[in-house]
Motif scaffolding. Structure first.
Motif, short mmCIF file in Angstrom:
data_model
loop_
_atom_site.label_atom_id
_atom_site.label_comp_id
_atom_site.label_asym_id
_atom_site.label_seq_id
_atom_site.Cartn_x
_atom_site.Cartn_y
_atom_site.Cartn_z
N THR A 1 3.76 1.29 -8.61
CA THR A 1 2.97 1.90 -9.69
C THR A 1 2.84 0.96 -10.87
OG1 THR A 1 5.00 3.01 -10.40
CG2 THR A 1 3.44 4.32 -9.13
N LEU B 1 0.85 -1.19 0.00
CA LEU B 1 0.00 0.00 0.00
C LEU B 1 0.88 1.23 0.00
CD1 LEU B 1 -2.73 -1.06 2.58
CD2 LEU B 1 -2.90 -1.07 0.09
N ASN B 2 0.74 2.03 -1.04
CA ASN B 2 1.56 3.23 -1.16
C ASN B 2 0.70 4.34 -1.76
OD1 ASN B 2 3.53 5.03 -2.94
ND2 ASN B 2 4.74 4.16 -1.27
N ALA B 3 0.46 5.39 -0.98
CA ALA B 3 -0.44 6.47 -1.40
C ALA B 3 0.03 7.19 -2.67
CB ALA B 3 -0.62 7.47 -0.26
N VAL C 1 -1.38 6.25 -10.36
CA VAL C 1 -2.00 5.28 -11.26
C VAL C 1 -3.52 5.46 -11.34
CG1 VAL C 1 -2.36 2.84 -11.74
CG2 VAL C 1 -0.16 3.62 -10.89
N VAL C 2 -4.18 5.43 -10.18
CA VAL C 2 -5.65 5.52 -10.20
C VAL C 2 -6.10 6.91 -10.63
CG1 VAL C 2 -7.75 5.33 -8.82
CG2 VAL C 2 -5.84 3.76 -8.40
N SER D 1 1.79 6.03 -5.12
CA SER D 1 1.60 5.13 -6.27
C SER D 1 0.13 5.08 -6.69
CB SER D 1 2.09 3.73 -5.90
OG SER D 1 3.47 3.72 -5.63
N LEU D 2 -0.77 4.97 -5.69
CA LEU D 2 -2.21 4.95 -5.99
C LEU D 2 -2.64 6.26 -6.63
CD1 LEU D 2 -3.60 3.22 -2.77
CD2 LEU D 2 -3.66 2.30 -5.10
N LEU D 3 -2.11 7.35 -6.14
CA LEU D 3 -2.46 8.66 -6.69
C LEU D 3 -2.06 8.76 -8.16
CD1 LEU D 3 -3.55 11.50 -5.97
CD2 LEU D 3 -1.20 12.16 -5.47
N TYR E 1 0.26 -1.67 -9.74
CA TYR E 1 -1.11 -1.15 -9.75
C TYR E 1 -1.63 -0.99 -11.18
CZ TYR E 1 -0.40 0.09 -4.80
OH TYR E 1 -0.15 0.06 -3.45
N ILE F 1 -4.93 -3.00 -12.57
CA ILE F 1 -6.12 -2.30 -13.06
C ILE F 1 -6.44 -2.72 -14.49
CG2 ILE F 1 -7.01 -0.04 -13.74
CD1 ILE F 1 -5.56 1.14 -11.31
#
Length: 258
Positions: A185, A30-32, A38-39, A34-36, A188, A192
Motif C-alpha cells: 500500500t 500484485l495485491n488486491a 489505495v486506488v 492493497s490496490l483496493l 502503490y 500514484i
C-alpha cells in the motif's frame, strides 16, 4: 502529442517494471486489498473534496497533459500582423471569412466585425480567458489532491497490514499476506503520487499558463486593431511576448533591413 509527458511517464513505469521483473516474481507486487485501499480510497477521498462535475472533468482535462497544441508565439504574431494589415486596408469586414488558428481568436475577430468597442472586446475576452483558467485550474487541483491523498491512503493501508500482522503473530501463515498489504500500500501510494498525479497536475498548470499567455497576446492584438493602431506598432507591442533571444534576433533583422 506531447512526447515529453509520454516519454517521462512511460519511461518511469518501464524502469519500475524492469526492476520488478529482474527481481523476485512479479506476482509478489500484485495485491488486491492493497490496490483496493489505495486506488479506491484515493479516488473516493478526492471525490469528497470536489463536485462530481469537477472530479469527472479533471480526467477529461488530463488529456491536455498528453495532447495539446498552441500556435507558436512568433507564428501567431505574424498571423496577427497580417490580420491587422487586412483590417487597415479593407476594413474589419474583410476579416469576416478569414480562417484563423484559434476559436478564441475567431471569437475576437467576430467582435471586431460586429463593431464592439475596444473596452468591450477586452472585457469579454478577459472573462473568456478567466473561464479557461478556472477550467484548467480545477483539473490541476484534482490531480494535486490525488497526489496528496494517495501516500496517505498508502500509510493507512500500511497500518491496517501491521495491525493484522501483529494481531495474528501466533499464525505464521498470516504474517506474509499482512506484511504484503502493509508494504505494498505504501508502494502503490508513492507510485500514484509521484509517477501519475503530480506530473499530470504540474503539466496542466503549465498548459494553463501557456494558454493564458497566448490568449492575452490575442486580446492585446485585437484591442490594438480596434483602436486603429498601425500594424507595425502592433508588431512591436506583441514582440514583448517573445523570448529575449528572439526579440534580439528580430531587432537585429529589422536594423539590417533598415
Amino acid at each position: 502529442m506531447d512526447f515529453a509527458t509520454l516519454i517521462g511517464l512511460v519511461g518511469a513505469l518501464l524502469l519500475i517494471t524492469s526492476a520488478v521483473v529482474l527481481g523476485v516474481s512479479p506476482g509478489v507486487f500484485l495485491n488486491a486489498p492493497s490496490l483496493l485501499i489505495v486506488v479506491g480510497g484515493t479516488l473516493l477521498v478526492v471525490l469528497a473534496k470536489f463536485s462530481f462535475r469537477q472530479f469527472l472533468g479533471a480526467f477529461k482535462v488530463a488529456v491536455r497533459a498528453f495532447k495539446f497544441k498552441l500556435p507558436d508565439t512568433e507564428d501567431s504574431i505574424n498571423e496577427l500582423v497580417e490580420i491587422a494589415q487586412v483590417a487597415r486596408k479593407e476594413g474589419v469586414l474583410g476579416l469576416e471569412s478569414r480562417e484563423v488558428s484559434s476559436p478564441f481568436l475567431k471569437q475576437g475577430i467576430q467582435m471586431l466585425v460586429d463593431g464592439q468597442t475596444a473596452n468591450t472586446i477586452q472585457e469579454l475576452l478577459s472573462k473568456e480567458r478567466l473561464m479557461t483558467l478556472d477550467h484548467n485550474r480545477s483539473g490541476a487541483k484534482v490531480f494535486t489532491a490525488m497526489a496528496d491523498v494517495a501516500p496517505a491512503m498508502g500509510m493507512i493501508g500500511t497500518l491496517i497490514g501491521l495491525v493484522q500482522m501483529l494481531s495474528n503473530m501466533e499464525d505464521p501463515k498470516s504474517i506474509g499476506p499482512a506484511m504484503a498489504v502493509a508494504l505494498l500500500t505504501t508502494l502503490y501510494g508513492a507510485m500514484i503520487a509521484t509517477m501519475i498525479a503530480t506530473p499530470i497536475a504540474d503539466k496542466l498548470s503549465l498548459r494553463m499558463t501557456e494558454e493564458a499567455r497566448m490568449q492575452s497576446l490575442w486580446t492585446d492584438a485585437l484591442v490594438a486593431m480596434q483602436e486603429g493602431k498601425n500594424p507595425r506598432v502592433i508588431e512591436q507591442l506583441l514582440s514583448s511576448y517573445l523570448p529575449p533571444e528572439k526579440r534580439e534576433k528580430n531587432g537585429e533583422a529589422e536594423q539590417a533591413v533598415g
